[in-house]
Design an enzyme around this catalytic site. Structure first.
Site, PDB file in Angstrom:
ATOM      1  CD  GLU A 236     -77.076  -9.601  38.820  1.00 24.61           C
ATOM      2  OE1 GLU A 236     -75.924  -9.486  39.266  1.00 24.61           O
ATOM      3  OE2 GLU A 236     -77.324  -9.849  37.631  1.00 24.61           O
ATOM      4  CB  CYS A 270     -73.372  -6.139  45.401  1.00 31.32           C
ATOM      5  SG  CYS A 270     -73.810  -5.122  43.983  1.00 31.32           S
TER       6      CYS A 270
HETATM    7  P1  NAD Z   1     -81.046 -10.732  51.849  1.00 33.89           P
HETATM    8  O1  NAD Z   1     -80.644 -11.919  51.070  1.00 33.89           O
HETATM    9  O2  NAD Z   1     -81.088 -10.837  53.313  1.00 33.89           O
HETATM   10  O3  NAD Z   1     -82.496 -10.209  51.411  1.00 33.89           O
HETATM   11  C1  NAD Z   1     -82.802  -9.871  50.080  1.00 33.89           C
HETATM   12  C2  NAD Z   1     -84.295  -9.920  49.869  1.00 33.89           C
HETATM   13  O4  NAD Z   1     -84.752 -11.268  49.957  1.00 33.89           O
HETATM   14  C3  NAD Z   1     -85.113  -9.145  50.902  1.00 33.89           C
HETATM   15  O5  NAD Z   1     -86.143  -8.474  50.232  1.00 33.89           O
HETATM   16  C4  NAD Z   1     -85.672 -10.247  51.805  1.00 33.89           C
HETATM   17  O6  NAD Z   1     -86.849  -9.897  52.443  1.00 33.89           O
HETATM   18  C5  NAD Z   1     -85.911 -11.342  50.792  1.00 33.89           C
HETATM   19  N1  NAD Z   1     -85.955 -12.694  51.318  1.00 33.89           N
HETATM   20  C6  NAD Z   1     -85.413 -13.175  52.455  1.00 33.89           C
HETATM   21  N2  NAD Z   1     -85.612 -14.513  52.538  1.00 33.89           N
HETATM   22  C7  NAD Z   1     -86.300 -14.884  51.444  1.00 33.89           C
HETATM   23  C8  NAD Z   1     -86.779 -16.125  50.946  1.00 33.89           C
HETATM   24  N3  NAD Z   1     -86.588 -17.252  51.604  1.00 33.89           N
HETATM   25  N4  NAD Z   1     -87.443 -16.131  49.768  1.00 33.89           N
HETATM   26  C9  NAD Z   1     -87.617 -14.992  49.070  1.00 33.89           C
HETATM   27  N5  NAD Z   1     -87.181 -13.776  49.482  1.00 33.89           N
HETATM   28  C10 NAD Z   1     -86.515 -13.725  50.652  1.00 33.89           C
HETATM   29  O7  NAD Z   1     -80.042  -9.570  51.365  1.00 33.89           O
HETATM   30  P2  NAD Z   1     -79.884  -8.119  51.999  1.00 33.89           P
HETATM   31  O8  NAD Z   1     -79.232  -8.276  53.328  1.00 33.89           O
HETATM   32  O9  NAD Z   1     -81.141  -7.372  51.869  1.00 33.89           O
HETATM   33  O10 NAD Z   1     -78.840  -7.452  50.969  1.00 33.89           O
HETATM   34  C11 NAD Z   1     -77.461  -7.518  51.091  1.00 33.89           C
HETATM   35  C12 NAD Z   1     -76.884  -8.555  50.154  1.00 33.89           C
HETATM   36  O11 NAD Z   1     -77.274  -8.271  48.815  1.00 33.89           O
HETATM   37  C13 NAD Z   1     -75.355  -8.568  50.121  1.00 33.89           C
HETATM   38  O12 NAD Z   1     -74.909  -9.889  50.141  1.00 33.89           O
HETATM   39  C14 NAD Z   1     -75.035  -7.907  48.796  1.00 33.89           C
HETATM   40  O13 NAD Z   1     -73.778  -8.277  48.249  1.00 33.89           O
HETATM   41  C15 NAD Z   1     -76.168  -8.359  47.946  1.00 33.89           C
HETATM   42  N6  NAD Z   1     -76.354  -7.474  46.792  1.00 33.89           N
HETATM   43  C16 NAD Z   1     -76.001  -7.936  45.552  1.00 33.89           C
HETATM   44  C17 NAD Z   1     -76.115  -7.104  44.446  1.00 33.89           C
HETATM   45  C18 NAD Z   1     -75.699  -7.579  43.071  1.00 33.89           C
HETATM   46  O14 NAD Z   1     -76.041  -6.913  42.097  1.00 33.89           O
HETATM   47  N7  NAD Z   1     -74.968  -8.689  42.944  1.00 33.89           N
HETATM   48  C19 NAD Z   1     -76.620  -5.809  44.615  1.00 33.89           C
HETATM   49  C20 NAD Z   1     -76.983  -5.379  45.886  1.00 33.89           C
HETATM   50  C21 NAD Z   1     -76.843  -6.220  46.966  1.00 33.89           C
END
Ligand code: NAD
Length: 496
Positions: A236, A270
């Site tokens: 997502e 999001c």
């Molecule tokens: P992010 O991608 O920076 O981090 C998300 C998670 O991934 C965190 O827990 C982080 O620690 C972890 N992570 C980072 N690198 C990783 C790796 N290499 N392997 C595994 N895990 C890793 O996202 P964010 O900044 O926390 O959130 C914001 C983003 O999330 C926005 O782009 C938003 O649109 C999206 N979002 C999408 C939805 C949806 O339902 N489509 C919902 C909420 C947020």
């Protein structure tokens, strides 16, 4: 020699103060906890749906009783308003209630008689078998809804779960662990592992299924890593949701919905409205009314329900992106109807901002901003609006405002995204019985609906016995006569 525990600080975005420290789980610890979870899962999956539901129902009641504590925890570590946090809790309660009611039905075995000619009439059973260990990796914008709530159907299906919340918001996840422990969840079935990228990578390596919510770039990294172990993923990801306002729309409703859907949770949703296309005939009136509404909003630290509408920016790098998008738009000729700057003083706030006279040469219309900004573009007609709405690598959600319901639905069908609301936005997230997921780079798979729990299971097909002949016609040895007979049969069956 014992290894030293690494701690990471937790900041309150609304004040800039450090409010806590939590222990980081390294790769070895994640592997150890995964092994413990696998052992615990064996008994958990053997429980009936009724028994698993009883635990999650107890958790729902715990959350309702401890709603104030949960709200305060969410507000403190995200900087969101009380009402934004309250909405998270309401959705989480609904999630518990929904999966308690529907899980058993969605995962019921399917039985039928096959029509396949070679095995005509044989009994077929398709059953859902939990993967075993599910890793849920979440973002910081909704630490309860977009991280913990994805664990609920995974648990209901009979899996154990490792939850890796964002390193920015670990406290809400720790509180959910307390909630489940006090609600009778057997030890080891649900485990929170805190940390950043490395902890997330260790989770991907350790589990049988990854449910990831976060940015598109990280989602791609997760998918690449999961490929090494052929671990299935559900992603997502980011969005750049478009709203189309037709000339015949109820302007007052469209402006109010635009303000709320773009600015709730400070635009860090999001599925928030990230760009608006308005037909020329009502563009000026729409922009003026939207500007008035947004100018009247209160911004600040959560001070109790109803005290402020717009909160802080949770993650430090995010405010740089917001500022860059606004500056780029203003430099290229856009107009800030209201707002347009970072607020000085303690905490991390960006003024609620309406940008008029924008176009697709500006990053605020093409890249995810994830902040309290509303860029509004004038379009000649609906066709131009749809073309521009679809001119995006993202395809999460969309919305259309018109007083003609049939026209609204026709426009929805032409929008390239996973969900479209007519005369509304965001609220389809509450429709737990329908899939919610992104097209294009906004994701793979979906949450909610039957698919939202079946994805946490492998399917197994059992073909029942047929007549106990000594030898079937297709068995060895092959003979020219039988081959000719079968070829003729297939030709007659399918060649007409
Ligand atoms: P992010 O991608 O920076 O981090 C998300 C998670 O991934 C965190 O827990 C982080 O620690 C972890 N992570 C980072 N690198 C990783 C790796 N290499 N392997 C595994 N895990 C890793 O996202 P964010 O900044 O926390 O959130 C914001 C983003 O999330 C926005 O782009 C938003 O649109 C999206 N979002 C999408 C939805 C949806 O339902 N489509 C919902 C909420 C947020």
């Amino acid at each position: 020699m014992a290894t030293e525990t690494q701690l990471m600080p937790v900041e309150a975005p609304a004040t800039g103060r450090t409010i806590d420290e939590v222990a980081v789980a390294g790769a070895a610890e994640v592997a150890e906890l995964a092994a413990r979870a696998r052992t615990a899962q064996v008994a958990w999956r053997e429980r009936s749906f009724r028994e698993r539901t009883a635990v999650l129902d107890a958790a729902r009641r715990w959350l309702a009783r401890n709603a104030d504590r949960m709200r305060e925890t969410i507000c403190r570590e995200t900087g969101k308003t009380d009402d934004d946090a309250q909405l998270e809790i309401a959705v989480a309660l609904q999630s518990f209630a929904f999966w308690s009611k529907r899980s058993e039905r969605y995962l019921a075995e399917e039985r039928f008689r096959t029509w396949a000619p070679m095995v005509l009439g044989r009994k077929v059973t398709v059953r859902y078998d939990p993967y075993g260990l599910v890793g849920v990796i979440g973002p910081w914008n909704y630490p309860l809804v977009n991280a913990f709530c994805d664990c609920v159907p995974a648990l209901m299906a009979g899996n154990a779960v490792l939850l890796k919340p964002s390193e920015v918001t670990p406290l809400t996840a720790l509180l959910t662990a307390e909630m489940l422990a006090e609600s009778g969840m057997p030890e080891g079935v649900f485990t929170v592992v805190n940390g950043g990228r490395e902890t997330g990578e260790a989770v991907v390596d350790a589990v049988d299924y990854v449910m990831f919510t976060g940015s598109t770039a990280t989602g791609q990294a997760v998918m690449r890593r999961a490929a090494d172990t052929v671990t299935p993923v559900s992603l997502e990801l980011g969005g750049k949701d478009a709203m189309i306002v037709c000339a015949d729309a109820n302007l007052e409703r469209a402006a109010n919905a635009a303000a709320f859907s773009a600015l709730c949770n400070s635009g860090q949703v999001c599925i928030s409205v990230e760009r608006i296309y308005v037909e020329d005939a009502i563009y000026d009136r729409f922009v003026a009314r939207l500007g008035e509404i947004v100018q009247g909003l209160r911004q600040g630290e959560a001070g109790g329900p109803g005290s402020v509408e717009v909160g802080a920016i949770t993650h430090p790098p995010q405010i740089e992106i917001i500022e860059r998008h606004v500056r780029d738009a203003l430099d290229k000729g856009a107009r800030a109807v209201t707002g347009g700057a970072r607020r000085s003083g303690p905490g991390r706030f960006f003024e609620p901002t309406v940008l008029a006279d924008v176009d697709h040469s500006m990053s605020c219309m093409t890249e995810e901003t994830f902040g309290p900004t509303i860029p509004v573009m004038r379009v000649a007609d609906v066709d131009e609006a749809i073309r521009l709405a679809n001119d995006s690598p993202y395809g999460l959600q969309g919305s259309v405002f018109t007083s003609d319901a049939a026209k609204g639905e026709a426009i929805a069908r032409r929008m390239e995204c996973g969900a479209v609301c007519v005369n509304d936005a965001l609220v389809n997230y509450m429709v737990f019985d329908a899939p919610m997921g992104g097209w294009k780079t906004s994701g793979i798979g979906s949450r909610h609906g039957a698919g939202g729990i079946r994805k946490y299971c492998r399917t197994q097909t059992i073909l029942g016995t047929g007549p106990q002949l000594k030898r079937d016609v297709h068995h060895f040895p092959y003979s020219p006569r039988v081959s000719k007979l079968l070829a003729g049969f297939v030709g007659r069956l399918y060649g007409r």
